[in-house]
Design a protein around this motif. Structure first.
Motif, short mmCIF file in Angstrom:
data_model
loop_
_atom_site.label_atom_id
_atom_site.label_comp_id
_atom_site.label_asym_id
_atom_site.label_seq_id
_atom_site.Cartn_x
_atom_site.Cartn_y
_atom_site.Cartn_z
N VAL A 149 0.92 -1.19 -0.06
CA VAL A 149 0.05 -0.03 -0.02
C VAL A 149 0.82 1.04 0.07
N GLN A 150 0.65 2.26 -1.02
CA GLN A 150 1.39 3.45 -1.16
C GLN A 150 0.75 4.65 -0.69
N GLU A 151 -0.61 4.51 -0.83
CA GLU A 151 -1.42 5.62 -0.66
C GLU A 151 -1.60 6.11 0.73
N ASP A 152 -0.93 7.57 0.82
CA ASP A 152 -0.65 8.17 2.09
C ASP A 152 -2.25 8.23 2.93
N ALA A 153 -3.27 8.45 2.09
CA ALA A 153 -4.45 8.57 2.73
C ALA A 153 -4.87 7.19 3.68
N VAL A 154 -4.55 6.40 2.84
CA VAL A 154 -5.01 4.84 3.28
C VAL A 154 -4.02 4.41 4.60
N LEU A 155 -3.02 4.85 4.35
CA LEU A 155 -1.76 4.37 5.35
C LEU A 155 -2.09 5.29 6.62
N GLU A 156 -2.39 6.68 6.58
CA GLU A 156 -2.69 7.51 7.47
C GLU A 156 -3.92 6.99 8.27
N ALA A 157 -5.14 6.55 7.52
CA ALA A 157 -6.19 6.19 8.26
C ALA A 157 -6.09 4.81 8.98
N ILE A 158 -5.08 4.02 8.60
CA ILE A 158 -4.85 2.81 9.55
C ILE A 158 -4.26 3.18 10.68
N ALA A 159 -3.13 4.22 10.48
CA ALA A 159 -2.28 4.42 11.61
C ALA A 159 -3.32 5.18 12.62
N LEU A 160 -4.21 6.02 12.01
CA LEU A 160 -4.89 6.74 13.32
C LEU A 160 -6.22 6.47 13.65
N HIS A 161 -6.68 5.18 13.39
CA HIS A 161 -7.83 4.50 13.52
C HIS A 161 -8.05 4.46 15.34
#
Length: 195
Positions: free
Chosen positions: A97-109
């Motif tokens: 996964v490269q999309e910052d929006a996806v990685l951020e949403a996972i990290a901040l859930h």
């Protein structure tokens, strides 16, 4: 990629957690559709938000250190809080996964973060409010608010989580308070409809 993630999850999380993950994926998509956000990003983040949920504390701490994640005293005392950040690492390293929006949403859930994106808000809410969490009047009200105003829902859901932590004598990470305060300010800055 979804099938690959599902296969991985089946080998790494119990069935009850798998059901939770699928409900978070579904609710993330529903909220994203409601707010006209990217459905694919919401689905991916919802599906991968708990990849590291069952990693042992030592593994979470090691992967967080290797990933350059700040381990503050509360995370050191409660490594489970690192599962969100480490899940983002797993999503990137194992699934590409490269999309910052996806990685951020996972990290901040779990704890949120001031200035988080709308996609991150959606996954944060879906994790706390998916139907498997129960059907108390308070949860049902939060679910309704989640479909009216994202930031008000983040504010009140953060408060709901903090109350639970207080009632169970658990540590409260300052980032949850910062998320709550940010969401209050975001909501209060919006023009309010008068009746």
């Amino acid at each position: 990629m979804r099938d690959q993630v599902l296969t991985w999850l089946e080998d790494n999380v119990p069935t009850t957690r798998m059901q939770h993950i699928l409900r978070v994926e579904q609710m993330s998509v529903e909220l994203a559709r409601h707010y006209h956000l990217n459905l694919e990003q919401a689905a991916q983040a919802g599906l991968m938000h708990d990849l590291a949920k069952y990693f042992k504390p030592e593994r979470l701490l090691l992967m967080a250190r290797e990933g350059g994640i700040d381990i503050d005293p509360i995370c050191a005392a409660t490594p489970h809080l690192l599962h969100a950040d480490v899940s983002a690492i797993v999503a990137k390293e194992y699934f590409g996964v490269q999309e910052d929006a996806v990685l951020e949403a996972i990290a901040l859930h779990t704890l949120g973060n001031p200035r988080m994106s709308d996609i991150s808000c959606v996954v944060f809410l879906a994790d706390s409010l998916e139907p498997g969490r129960g059907h108390t009047p308070e949860l049902e009200n939060l679910r309704k608010i989640a479909r009216v105003d994202l930031h008000k829902a983040v504010w009140l859901t953060s408060e709901y989580c903090v109350k639970h932590l207080l009632n169970t004598s658990r540590l409260i990470h300052p980032r949850m308070i910062l998320t709550r305060n940010w969401a209050v300010q975001r909501f209060s800055q919006k023009p309010q409809l008068t009746q």
